[in-house]
Every structure is written in C-alpha cells, then in structure tokens.
Design a protein around this motif. Structure first.
Motif, PDB file in Angstrom:
ATOM      1  N   SER A 216       0.991  10.391   6.854  1.00 20.41           N
ATOM      2  CA  SER A 216       2.156  11.264   6.935  1.00 20.41           C
ATOM      3  C   SER A 216       3.393  10.395   6.827  1.00 20.41           C
ATOM      4  N   GLY A 217       4.558  11.039   6.756  1.00 15.49           N
ATOM      5  CA  GLY A 217       5.806  10.308   6.729  1.00 15.49           C
ATOM      6  C   GLY A 217       5.931   9.374   5.538  1.00 15.49           C
ATOM      7  N   ILE A 218       6.843   8.409   5.653  1.00 17.64           N
ATOM      8  CA  ILE A 218       7.055   7.493   4.535  1.00 17.64           C
ATOM      9  C   ILE A 218       5.910   6.510   4.375  1.00 17.64           C
ATOM     10  N   GLU A 219       5.064   6.354   5.403  1.00 14.74           N
ATOM     11  CA  GLU A 219       3.844   5.561   5.228  1.00 14.74           C
ATOM     12  C   GLU A 219       2.989   6.173   4.110  1.00 14.74           C
ATOM     13  N   ARG A 220       3.014   7.481   4.007  1.00 17.34           N
ATOM     14  CA  ARG A 220       2.233   8.157   2.963  1.00 17.34           C
ATOM     15  C   ARG A 220       2.980   8.195   1.629  1.00 17.34           C
ATOM     16  N   THR A 221       4.276   8.530   1.669  1.00 18.43           N
ATOM     17  CA  THR A 221       5.041   8.648   0.428  1.00 18.43           C
ATOM     18  C   THR A 221       5.069   7.341  -0.354  1.00 18.43           C
ATOM     19  N   TYR A 222       5.265   6.233   0.361  1.00 14.66           N
ATOM     20  CA  TYR A 222       5.399   4.934  -0.296  1.00 14.66           C
ATOM     21  C   TYR A 222       4.153   4.066  -0.109  1.00 14.66           C
ATOM     22  N   ASP A 223       3.016   4.698   0.109  1.00 14.36           N
ATOM     23  CA  ASP A 223       1.771   3.973   0.370  1.00 14.36           C
ATOM     24  C   ASP A 223       1.415   3.013  -0.765  1.00 14.36           C
ATOM     25  N   LYS A 224       1.617   3.424  -1.999  1.00 15.86           N
ATOM     26  CA  LYS A 224       1.248   2.595  -3.152  1.00 15.86           C
ATOM     27  C   LYS A 224       1.985   1.257  -3.142  1.00 15.86           C
ATOM     28  N   TYR A 225       3.226   1.270  -2.693  1.00 22.23           N
ATOM     29  CA  TYR A 225       4.020   0.040  -2.656  1.00 22.23           C
ATOM     30  C   TYR A 225       3.701  -0.791  -1.418  1.00 22.23           C
ATOM     31  N   LEU A 226       3.504  -0.124  -0.295  1.00 22.42           N
ATOM     32  CA  LEU A 226       3.294  -0.818   0.968  1.00 22.42           C
ATOM     33  C   LEU A 226       1.909  -1.445   1.059  1.00 22.42           C
ATOM     34  N   ARG A 227       0.918  -0.834   0.424  1.00 20.09           N
ATOM     35  CA  ARG A 227      -0.476  -1.241   0.600  1.00 20.09           C
ATOM     36  C   ARG A 227      -0.792  -2.610   0.007  1.00 20.09           C
ATOM     37  N   GLY A 228      -0.157  -2.957  -1.100  1.00 17.69           N
ATOM     38  CA  GLY A 228      -0.458  -4.225  -1.747  1.00 17.69           C
ATOM     39  C   GLY A 228      -1.825  -4.204  -2.415  1.00 17.69           C
ATOM     40  N   LYS A 229      -2.341  -5.391  -2.716  1.00 19.68           N
ATOM     41  CA  LYS A 229      -3.638  -5.519  -3.388  1.00 19.68           C
ATOM     42  C   LYS A 229      -4.505  -6.507  -2.624  1.00 19.68           C
ATOM     43  N   ALA A 230      -5.683  -6.060  -2.221  1.00 23.14           N
ATOM     44  CA  ALA A 230      -6.584  -6.912  -1.442  1.00 23.14           C
ATOM     45  C   ALA A 230      -7.132  -8.055  -2.291  1.00 23.14           C
ATOM     46  N   GLU A 231      -7.444  -9.170  -1.633  1.00 26.24           N
ATOM     47  CA  GLU A 231      -8.103 -10.293  -2.302  1.00 26.24           C
ATOM     48  C   GLU A 231      -9.603 -10.036  -2.312  1.00 26.24           C
ATOM     49  N   VAL A 232     -10.195 -10.049  -3.489  1.00 25.27           N
ATOM     50  CA  VAL A 232     -11.625  -9.765  -3.644  1.00 25.27           C
ATOM     51  C   VAL A 232     -12.305 -10.966  -4.289  1.00 25.27           C
ATOM     52  N   THR A 233     -13.254 -11.572  -3.583  1.00 22.58           N
ATOM     53  CA  THR A 233     -14.029 -12.698  -4.106  1.00 22.58           C
ATOM     54  C   THR A 233     -15.476 -12.255  -4.277  1.00 22.58           C
ATOM     55  N   SER A 234     -16.036 -12.475  -5.458  1.00 23.04           N
ATOM     56  CA  SER A 234     -17.411 -12.062  -5.757  1.00 23.04           C
ATOM     57  C   SER A 234     -18.341 -13.264  -5.723  1.00 23.04           C
ATOM     58  N   TYR A 235     -19.434 -13.163  -4.966  1.00 17.89           N
ATOM     59  CA  TYR A 235     -20.432 -14.223  -4.852  1.00 17.89           C
ATOM     60  C   TYR A 235     -21.786 -13.687  -5.309  1.00 17.89           C
ATOM     61  N   GLU A 236     -22.557 -14.555  -5.970  1.00 16.95           N
ATOM     62  CA  GLU A 236     -23.930 -14.215  -6.326  1.00 16.95           C
ATOM     63  C   GLU A 236     -24.829 -14.706  -5.190  1.00 16.95           C
TER      64      GLU A 236
END
Length: 726
Positions: A216-236
C-alpha cells in the motif's frame, strides 16, 4: 548340428559358432536385464539422482531504496537485524512436518509453538492470517528481532534445528522522524506471491521468490524503483550438494532512493494536531444527540497550492508500519483489521468519503454564476426555505436578509443555495427533464474534479459520488429489489424512505437538488478531492494530480529523475469568478465570518488567509466537521467524522498547523527561528559524491500550551466564547 560323414563327429568350427551364439545371447540377455533394472525397476531413483546434478541459484536480495522527505530526512530506510528463518521445504520432508524443530525453536525465541507454526504456514482460502503469503519455496522469516545469543544457539547446534537459519539481514525500518509516522501514505511491505511472480514474469520488472513488495502507499506505487535488482549467482551442484562450478553471476543493484514532497516536521505537526483535535472534541457534548462527540476518525491534507505536491497527509486512527516488518503477529493483525480498531489501514485522506457540507458551496456559487446569477447580486438569506410543504432550515435558523454570493460564503447561508438549486432544477424541467437540461450544479461539481479520482500517486483512491440524474437511475436499478422488499408505507423512517425509493428512486427530485446545493444528500467527497479543488481556486484555476513522489535518485546519485507536477484540468469558471470566490473566502476569516473566531490575530496583511467551514449531516451519526483553507502557497483541509462543526472541531488544529509552518503565534508575532515551512521546498536534498544524502536534524514537535493556543480575543471563561459555527 551336422556330423562329419567320415569321422561321425561335429566339426570344431560349428561348436565354436554355437558357443559364440550362446555367449552373445547371454550377453544380450544380461544387457537387456540390466537396462530393465536401470530404466524400469530403479528408473525413478536414478532419475532423481540425475536431476540432482543441476544448477542451484543463490539469491542475495537487493537493499531496498530509502524513502526521504523533501529535505532528505528518512521516512523509510533499512537496518541490519538478526533474522531467523525456516525452510518450509526442509520441514515438510520430516516425519512430523517439522513440528518438533519448530517447538524447540519457539523455546529459544521466547515464543509459543503456535505463534511459530502460524508464521510458517502458507496462506490460502482456508487459512486465515497470520500466515505466510509469499512463496513456500523461499525461507520464511520467523522473527526479525532475534538476539545475538539466540542466533548463536541456533547456529551452534544445526543438528537440532535443521532447516532453520539465523543471519544478519537488511530489513525495512520506519523511523518516524520527529514523531511523524506517515503510516498510510508510506504503506508497508510483505512477501511476493506466486501469482505476482507469474504476472510480472515477462515485464521489465520481474519478481524473484525472495522479493518483498509494497502492499500500500508509496511503497507500492514506487515499488519498481525502490526494490532494486537482487544478486543471483548460479552454481552447478551434484546430488550430494557439492559445488562443481559457477555457471553464471548477475550483479545486484540496490534500490533507488525516493525523495517525497512530505516535510517530516509538518507531518509530525499535522498528525499531532489531528489526533489532539479528536481527543478534545470527545470531551464536548453534542447539542443534537446529547452525547459526547465520538470523533471516530479524521484526516488532514497539507498541499502546495501551485503544484499539487503533498506536504503532509495524516489519517486517524493510524498505526505503526513497523508492525509488518519480519512478518506481522496475529495480535497486531487483528488490531489492524478488526471493527473495534476502526480499520487504521484505511487512508482516510484518499479513501474516507462523507458529504461535503458547506465547503461544497464554492462549487454551488460557481455553478450559480455559470447559470446566469451574478456573483454580486443580492439573494435572500432567510432563516428557512420552504418547498412543497417542507421546510429547509438555515444553520442555527439564522437569517441575514439580502446578501451577495460572497457574503453567502462568509455567513455560510444555506437558504441562498437552497433557492438557487431549486430554481435550476425547475429550469431543467424538474421531474420531466429537458433534453437540453444544463444541470449546471452537477456538471460544475464534476468539472471541479468531484466524483472522480484526483490521480494521486497512491493506490486505491476512491471516487466519491456526485448524485446526478444518471447516477440516480443506475443506483435505482441496483437497489430497487431490496428497497421494494424492505419498504413499508407509513413505517419507520428507513422503511418509508425505502418505500419511496422503490416507487420513484430513479427520479431526481426537488429536494435532491436543494440538498445537493449545500453538499448534502447523496454527495460524497474525499479530503484529497477538496484539497485539490481549493488549491485550484488559489492558483488561478489549474487542477493538479496530487503527488507525493518528487524525485527518484539512482543508488550512485548520478541519475535524478524529477517527478513533475501534472495538471489534469481547469476549473470551469473565468478569472473574475475565481477572484470573487477568493474575496468571499477571505471574508470567512474576517469579523463576522464563520471561521473568524479561529483566526483572531492572524496577520492577514502579511499572509492572506481564506477559509470555508462545513458541518455535514450523516443519517444515524453525529455531524462531520470540515474546514478547507488556503494561503497563496499552501492548502490545508481537515475533516473529523462525528466531530461537530467545522470551525469548532477542526479550527484550532488547522490554525496550529499554519502557525507552525509560518512561525506565527496566536497574536500574529513572527519568529523566523520557529517557522518550519514559510515557503514550499523548491530544492532537492544534496547528494554526496558517494551517492548518500546527509539528512538535517529534526526535533520532535512541541505543541503550544492551552494558553498559548487560545486566540487573544477569545481568552476568558468559555461562556464568553462564540457558539460553534458551521
């Protein structure tokens, strides 16, 4: 086999061929048996083992961006806490479904087993909160407030707590600077759901299972900007979980910073004064019902008049958004959603609907001018208006004789607007409307932005209601059957109304238009709608989309995306009418006006003040207080449900907010050192070379003492003070 005719023996070559055939056949049988064993008998087992040799992704969630006020003070940021989480996947593989582990964990965390188990159960249609509404495949937080000793106890004995982790994690924090919670405007976070993951899969902002998203609130409206991008490392990894190599690594990016137009200092004042006004009025007796005012909810909006930017937005009852951090408890969830709490999650500034009462009269005055009634003509302000045997009284049954529309605003004369609304209803054809009916009053209300969302950058804004002819028809179709079933001729008030609505509820009647002209009847507005309309009167007629977001700043501080004010229309009146409205609203705070007693000592020569009081009647409830005000730079609209009159309940609070912003005391003395915001904040916070923003210090709001907050001309015994005005 064929024997040799000479010797009577079988040739050696043939024997060898037979042996070879037997050997080949045996080998084929053995191979076939082995293939059957591997693929059929134990195929599933070996398939699972082969599948275990797969790529494992390790996700490090991005640090969510901060939400700052206009000067750089954090309204929402992050702090490192010890978070204890449970892997539901691991627990479900245990014979007891993890019950034993969770019971032992509850003892360590000083929680009950039931509380812990509720935390890790998955929400569905049969499972009421508290529960986990995120993905069941990601670690589920049990607590974000573990102590160092508790974390060490879990980590030192992993054999006793399989599937349980305890590690430092960045979690959301709502610090309430200076006491400003800003709860409903900020909103809160909760885990992403599988449905949301699928929905966002092919968008430019896909979700990971570890994401926390704005609810709800601006946490929801601007979620795309606030969330950022997680670091994902792939291991076999192999079936034993051993890492065989790294296959891919996607660098994470922290969330952007959102700068808002909120001023935390003004927000703290607005929250305190709204709450204090409600507490004060609860000690006063309602002369109509003979009971103390309930003052069950309220809202206040402080807005920049020339841009539509929101400086403060408070709603009561409110709550602490930190309750959602780390998963909300059952006790807290019940408090936030129960009827007894009066639903504090609602943002009544954009979702609270009530009749507008007399603050609606700026719309009616504008409609009258459009319909051909000159602003400065004289109109009879009698003590009551009679129509078809029914009498519509003026407020406190007072009359002022022939007055202009400006004076009708000053005295808040109902009967002037009753008569104008009735005449226009007749001119449009009454019960048999003309095809070319102007419907000036209803049309003007819609062109003031009422009956529609303002476009504020907050989710779930409601539209309010303008009950014109088409609305009457639609509403009648939707409710006719219920009215006809409930209605009873000569029954109770409710039964009689239902009876009448059953027969002719689709007609716009004379009393509908009479009530509409003073913002009563079926009219519903929200505080943000009225703030937007009054801001347009102040700025020369432009209706802006109200905004809280002011700029988005990248994590490194190098990119700044300013969110510019966006207009969505203009008031349907010319410059002369706007000037006339402005003069009429100024008279409201001058001697004789309905708000004058609340603005005694205000320096009108330095900061011109305009206002309109309102007292709205709601069937079955006490009256709703409204006060709409503006200066050249700011608009403040406050409402208190079941709080009494506009000037009586909301007046002191609004005056105190203005005093704090401009640095005035009750006698009009100016102190620059105490002025919080005499002019709108034009600049953005300064960004340091490393991308950080240094916030200024903010002190808690110190309210004036009762003696200091009393207008000078009204000092003395309560009996000498004016009676409550509209």
């Amino acid at each position: 086999m064929t024997k040799s005719p000479e010797t009577g023996r079988i040739p050696r070559v043939q024997i060898r061929l037979v042996i070879m055939q037997v050997l080949v056949f045996s080998m084929l049988c053995t191979l076939g048996g082995r293939l059957w064993y591997l693929q059929i008998r134990n195929g599933g087992e070996y398939y699972d083992e082969a599948k275990s040799n797969h790529v494992q992704r390790v996700v490090q969630p991005a640090v969510r961006g901060s939400i700052l006020d206009a000067r750089g003070v954090a309204l929402a940021d992050n702090e490192t806490r010890l978070v204890v989480s449970a892997s539901r996947t691991a627990l479900m593989k245990m014979k007891d479904k993890g019950k034993g582990v969770l019971t032992r964990l509850a003892g360590v965390l000083d929680m009950t087993p039931q509380e812990v188990m509720q935390k890790v159960r998955v929400c569905d249609s049969k499972t009421p909160p508290p529960c986990w509404n995120g993905s069941p495949y990601q670690p589920i937080p049990v607590t974000a407030e573990a102590t160092t000793q508790q974390a060490l106890q879990i980590r030192e004995r992993p054999e006793e707590y399989p599937g349980i982790t305890a590690e430092p994690t960045a979690v959301r924090r709502y610090p309430a600077p200076g006491g400003a919670r800003t709860a409903q405007a900020l909103g809160y976070l909760s885990p992403v759901t599988d449905e949301e993951i699928q929905k966002a899969k092919d968008t430019d902002s896909p979700h990971l299972r570890s994401d926390q998203v704005g609810r709800s609130g601006i946490e929801r409206t601007y979620d795309k900007y606030l969330r950022g991008k997680a670091e994902v490392t792939s291991y076999e990894v192999d079936n034993l979980g051993r890492v065989m190599g790294q296959t891919k690594s996607d660098r994470g990016v922290a969330g952007s910073t959102l700068v808002t137009s909120i001023d935390a200092r003004v927000q703290a004042v607005a929250e305190f004064e709204l709450q204090q006004a409600m507490k004060t009025v609860r000690h006063e007796t309602d002369n109509i019902t003979g009971r103390k005012y309930e003052a069950d909810s309220g809202a206040v909006v402080v807005m920049e008049a020339k841009t539509g930017r929101v400086v403060a937005m408070a709603s009561q009852p409110d709550y602490d958004p930190n309750a959602w951090v780390g998963g909300i408890s059952g006790k807290d969830y019940a408090k936030l959603t129960s009827k007894n709490s009066n639903y504090p999650l609602l943002n009544r500034a954009i979702q609270g609907q009530a009749p507008a009462g007399s603050i609606f009269k700026v719309v009616s005055a504008s409609a009258a001018v459009r319909a051909g009634y000159p602003f400065d003509n004289k109109y009879e302000c009698s003590s009551s208006y009679n129509m078809g045997g029914r009498s519509f009284a003026n407020f406190e049954s007072k009359g002022h004789g022939p007055i202009t529309l400006g004076e009708a605003l000053k005295f808040s004369c109902n009967t002037v607007f009753y008569a104008l609304g009735h005449k226009e209803w007749q001119r449009d054809g009454g019960l048999k409307p003309k095809k070319d009916a102007h419907d000036w009053f209803y049309r003007t209300a819609r062109e003031f932005g009422l009956g529609a969302v303002t476009g504020i950058d907050l989710p779930n804004e409601v539209t309010g209601r303008i009950p014109d002819r088409q609305w009457k028809k639609n509403f009648w179709k939707a409710n006719k059957d219920a009215w006809c079933k409930q209605g009873k001729k000569g029954g109770t008030y409710v039964e009689q109304i239902a009876y009448e609505n059953c027969l002719e509820g689709n007609q716009l009647k004379a009393f509908d238009s009479i009530n509409f002209a003073i913002g009563q009847g079926d009219v519903l507005v929200t505080p943000i709608q009225m703030a937007t309309a009054y801001a347009a009167i102040s700025n020369g007629g432009t209706l802006f989309n109200p905004t809280i977001g002011k700029a988005v700043i990248s994590p490194d501080g190098k990119r700044v995306e300013v969110i510019k004010p966006t207009p969505h229309g203009r008031l349907p009146v010319d410059a002369k009418t706007l000037g006339d409205l402005d003069k009429g609203l100024r008279m409201v705070v001058e001697p004789g006006g309905t708000a004058a007693w609340r603005f005694v000592g205000w320096p009108l020569d330095k900061v011109p003040m305009r206002a309109k009081t309102g007292t709205a009647q709601v069937y079955g409830k006490q009256t709703t207080s409204w006060l709409a005000t503006y200066t050249d730079d700011f608009v403040i609209v406050m409402t208190i449900s079941q709080g009494g009159t506009g000037s009586g309940a909301s007046g002191p609070a609004v005056r105190n907010i203005y005093n704090a912003m401009y640095g005035f005391d009750m006698e009009g003395n100016y102190d620059a050192a105490t002025a919080l915001l005499p002019k709108p904040e034009a600049k953005l916070p300064a960004v340091q070379p490393d991308g950080t923003i240094v916030a200024p210090e903010i002190k808690p709001y110190v309210p004036p003492s009762p003696e200091e907050s009393e207008p000078p001309a009204l000092a003395g015994p309560p009996a000498t003070r004016p009676a409550g005005h509209d």
